[in-house]
Write a protein that holds these residues in place. Structure first.
Motif, PDB file in Angstrom:
ATOM      1  N   TYR A 180      -3.389  50.104 -73.631  1.00 27.35           N
ATOM      2  CA  TYR A 180      -4.265  51.246 -73.897  1.00 27.35           C
ATOM      3  C   TYR A 180      -3.965  52.376 -72.920  1.00 27.35           C
ATOM      4  N   PRO A 181      -4.184  53.639 -73.330  1.00 31.71           N
ATOM      5  CA  PRO A 181      -3.978  54.762 -72.417  1.00 31.71           C
ATOM      6  C   PRO A 181      -5.084  54.796 -71.356  1.00 31.71           C
ATOM      7  N   LYS A 182      -4.678  54.910 -70.104  1.00 30.72           N
ATOM      8  CA  LYS A 182      -5.642  54.954 -69.005  1.00 30.72           C
ATOM      9  C   LYS A 182      -6.173  56.371 -68.813  1.00 30.72           C
ATOM     10  N   ASP A 183      -5.279  57.340 -68.862  1.00 26.14           N
ATOM     11  CA  ASP A 183      -5.615  58.748 -68.713  1.00 26.14           C
ATOM     12  C   ASP A 183      -4.522  59.551 -69.389  1.00 26.14           C
ATOM     13  N   ILE A 184      -4.399  60.825 -69.089  1.00 23.16           N
ATOM     14  CA  ILE A 184      -3.416  61.673 -69.768  1.00 23.16           C
ATOM     15  C   ILE A 184      -1.976  61.296 -69.403  1.00 23.16           C
ATOM     16  N   LYS A 185      -1.801  60.619 -68.274  1.00 21.92           N
ATOM     17  CA  LYS A 185      -0.461  60.277 -67.795  1.00 21.92           C
ATOM     18  C   LYS A 185      -0.099  58.812 -67.991  1.00 21.92           C
ATOM     19  N   ASN A 186      -0.978  57.908 -67.683  1.00 19.70           N
ATOM     20  CA  ASN A 186      -0.654  56.487 -67.560  1.00 19.70           C
ATOM     21  C   ASN A 186      -1.127  55.648 -68.743  1.00 19.70           C
ATOM     22  N   VAL A 187      -0.341  54.607 -69.044  1.00 20.44           N
ATOM     23  CA  VAL A 187      -0.686  53.613 -70.060  1.00 20.44           C
ATOM     24  C   VAL A 187      -0.765  52.258 -69.381  1.00 20.44           C
ATOM     25  N   VAL A 188      -1.858  51.546 -69.599  1.00 21.21           N
ATOM     26  CA  VAL A 188      -2.068  50.235 -69.000  1.00 21.21           C
ATOM     27  C   VAL A 188      -1.606  49.152 -69.970  1.00 21.21           C
ATOM     28  N   VAL A 189      -0.916  48.155 -69.444  1.00 20.58           N
ATOM     29  CA  VAL A 189      -0.539  46.965 -70.207  1.00 20.58           C
ATOM     30  C   VAL A 189      -0.949  45.744 -69.394  1.00 20.58           C
ATOM     31  N   LYS A 190      -1.666  44.834 -70.022  1.00 24.03           N
ATOM     32  CA  LYS A 190      -2.087  43.608 -69.354  1.00 24.03           C
ATOM     33  C   LYS A 190      -1.576  42.414 -70.152  1.00 24.03           C
ATOM     34  N   ILE A 191      -0.909  41.505 -69.458  1.00 22.87           N
ATOM     35  CA  ILE A 191      -0.473  40.260 -70.080  1.00 22.87           C
ATOM     36  C   ILE A 191      -1.369  39.150 -69.542  1.00 22.87           C
ATOM     37  N   GLU A 192      -1.954  38.369 -70.440  1.00 21.92           N
ATOM     38  CA  GLU A 192      -2.898  37.320 -70.033  1.00 21.92           C
ATOM     39  C   GLU A 192      -2.554  35.990 -70.673  1.00 21.92           C
ATOM     40  N   ASP A 193      -2.822  34.926 -69.946  1.00 23.11           N
ATOM     41  CA  ASP A 193      -2.710  33.573 -70.472  1.00 23.11           C
ATOM     42  C   ASP A 193      -4.076  33.172 -71.025  1.00 23.11           C
ATOM     43  N   LEU A 194      -4.170  33.071 -72.344  1.00 21.25           N
ATOM     44  CA  LEU A 194      -5.460  32.782 -72.977  1.00 21.25           C
ATOM     45  C   LEU A 194      -5.948  31.370 -72.696  1.00 21.25           C
ATOM     46  N   LYS A 195      -5.085  30.517 -72.165  1.00 22.14           N
ATOM     47  CA  LYS A 195      -5.534  29.173 -71.780  1.00 22.14           C
ATOM     48  C   LYS A 195      -6.558  29.250 -70.656  1.00 22.14           C
ATOM     49  N   TYR A 196      -6.513  30.332 -69.880  1.00 21.18           N
ATOM     50  CA  TYR A 196      -7.497  30.533 -68.815  1.00 21.18           C
ATOM     51  C   TYR A 196      -8.699  31.331 -69.313  1.00 21.18           C
ATOM     52  N   LYS A 197      -8.445  32.239 -70.248  1.00 18.88           N
ATOM     53  CA  LYS A 197      -9.532  33.078 -70.763  1.00 18.88           C
ATOM     54  C   LYS A 197     -10.411  32.325 -71.753  1.00 18.88           C
ATOM     55  N   TYR A 198      -9.783  31.509 -72.618  1.00 18.95           N
ATOM     56  CA  TYR A 198     -10.516  30.741 -73.627  1.00 18.95           C
ATOM     57  C   TYR A 198     -10.118  29.266 -73.540  1.00 18.95           C
ATOM     58  N   PRO A 199     -10.481  28.579 -72.466  1.00 19.98           N
ATOM     59  CA  PRO A 199     -10.053  27.174 -72.299  1.00 19.98           C
ATOM     60  C   PRO A 199     -10.578  26.262 -73.398  1.00 19.98           C
ATOM     61  N   GLU A 200     -11.729  26.624 -74.003  1.00 19.88           N
ATOM     62  CA  GLU A 200     -12.279  25.775 -75.062  1.00 19.88           C
ATOM     63  C   GLU A 200     -11.452  25.859 -76.338  1.00 19.88           C
ATOM     64  N   LYS A 201     -10.733  26.968 -76.530  1.00 16.30           N
ATOM     65  CA  LYS A 201      -9.885  27.138 -77.711  1.00 16.30           C
ATOM     66  C   LYS A 201      -8.482  26.597 -77.472  1.00 16.30           C
ATOM     67  N   PHE A 202      -7.942  26.881 -76.284  1.00 16.26           N
ATOM     68  CA  PHE A 202      -6.575  26.499 -75.959  1.00 16.26           C
ATOM     69  C   PHE A 202      -6.583  25.247 -75.087  1.00 16.26           C
ATOM     70  N   LYS A 203      -7.011  24.161 -75.665  1.00 19.02           N
ATOM     71  CA  LYS A 203      -7.053  22.904 -74.938  1.00 19.02           C
ATOM     72  C   LYS A 203      -5.662  22.308 -74.879  1.00 19.02           C
ATOM     73  N   PRO A 204      -5.302  21.677 -73.745  1.00 21.17           N
ATOM     74  CA  PRO A 204      -3.976  21.058 -73.655  1.00 21.17           C
ATOM     75  C   PRO A 204      -3.827  19.945 -74.668  1.00 21.17           C
ATOM     76  N   ALA A 205      -2.606  19.817 -75.181  1.00 18.70           N
ATOM     77  CA  ALA A 205      -2.350  18.780 -76.186  1.00 18.70           C
ATOM     78  C   ALA A 205      -2.474  17.405 -75.575  1.00 18.70           C
ATOM     79  N   ASN A 206      -2.955  16.440 -76.352  1.00 16.42           N
ATOM     80  CA  ASN A 206      -3.092  15.061 -75.856  1.00 16.42           C
ATOM     81  C   ASN A 206      -1.710  14.446 -75.672  1.00 16.42           C
ATOM     82  N   PRO A 207      -1.486  13.744 -74.553  1.00 19.14           N
ATOM     83  CA  PRO A 207      -0.166  13.127 -74.302  1.00 19.14           C
ATOM     84  C   PRO A 207       0.120  12.029 -75.315  1.00 19.14           C
TER      85      PRO A 207
END
Length: 207
Positions: A180-207
């Protein structure tokens, strides 16, 4: 007989109401939520980020990689020593004018494990009088660049109440990229691991 018909009618009415309620819930579900849920069900891990860095790297390995890139002349120290600076070019002909500056730094959890990365982009030759080098014009260039870096699902556009501005989101497996654009000059980009943001959705696979 009348009592049985009445009970049958009530059950049918309740069933129809439940189906209608479920339909309304699904209709109200945002495209973003649908995308996240769909990607979570795939069970695919997408851990790569930029410049050879990945989710799960330690803070020390992040510093080591930046040091290696610096020795190769690919990155330098960012402003106020708070980020790392990397230069890239758009596809325009005059590369001196269209050089894009990327500032980045890793996000780490309490165990110093990298769970994402914050980046900020701007044209190196930006100035208030350069109308073609605003963040508005930079956004589509970065969308194309990020699609080349991270092939897969396309970006979707959402209206963020928190940011109060148009936001572009791309989700591939557990990797989310927000732009998303931060201001007239800069654009922000964020890369996230959804396993940390939504742990209930991205559960680790059973061994």
């Amino acid at each position: 007989m009348m009592k049985y018909s009445f009970m049958k009618y009530n059950k049918l009415k309740i069933l129809c109401s439940s189906l209608l309620f479920t339909f309304l819930l699904l209709s109200c579900e945002s495209e973003y939520t649908k995308t996240v849920n769909k990607e979570a069900k795939k069970g695919i891990s997408k851990d790569s980020m930029v410049l050879g860095m990945s989710f799960g790297d330690t803070k020390q390995s992040f510093f080591d990689q930046c040091w290696k890139l610096n020795n190769k002349g690919l990155v330098t120290q960012g402003p106020n020593n708070r980020s790392v600076q990397y230069l890239l070019n758009s596809n325009k002909e005059d590369k001196n004018l269209t050089a894009i500056m990327m500032l980045f730094y890793g996000n780490f959890n309490e165990n110093n494990i990298m769970t994402g990365m914050d980046m900020e982009f701007s044209y190196k030759s930006w100035a208030p009088w350069n109308d073609d080098m605003t963040s508005e014009n930079l956004v589509p260039v970065l969308l194309d660049t990020l699609m080349n870096w991270f092939p897969g699902n396309k970006f979707i556009t959402i209206e963020s109440d928190k940011l109060n501005k148009e936001t572009h989101v791309k989700v591939d497996g557990n990797r989310q990229i927000v732009l998303y654009p931060k201001d007239i000059k800069n654009v922000v980009v964020k890369i996230e691991d959804l396993k940390y943001k939504y742990p209930e959705k991205f559960k680790p696979a059973n061994p």
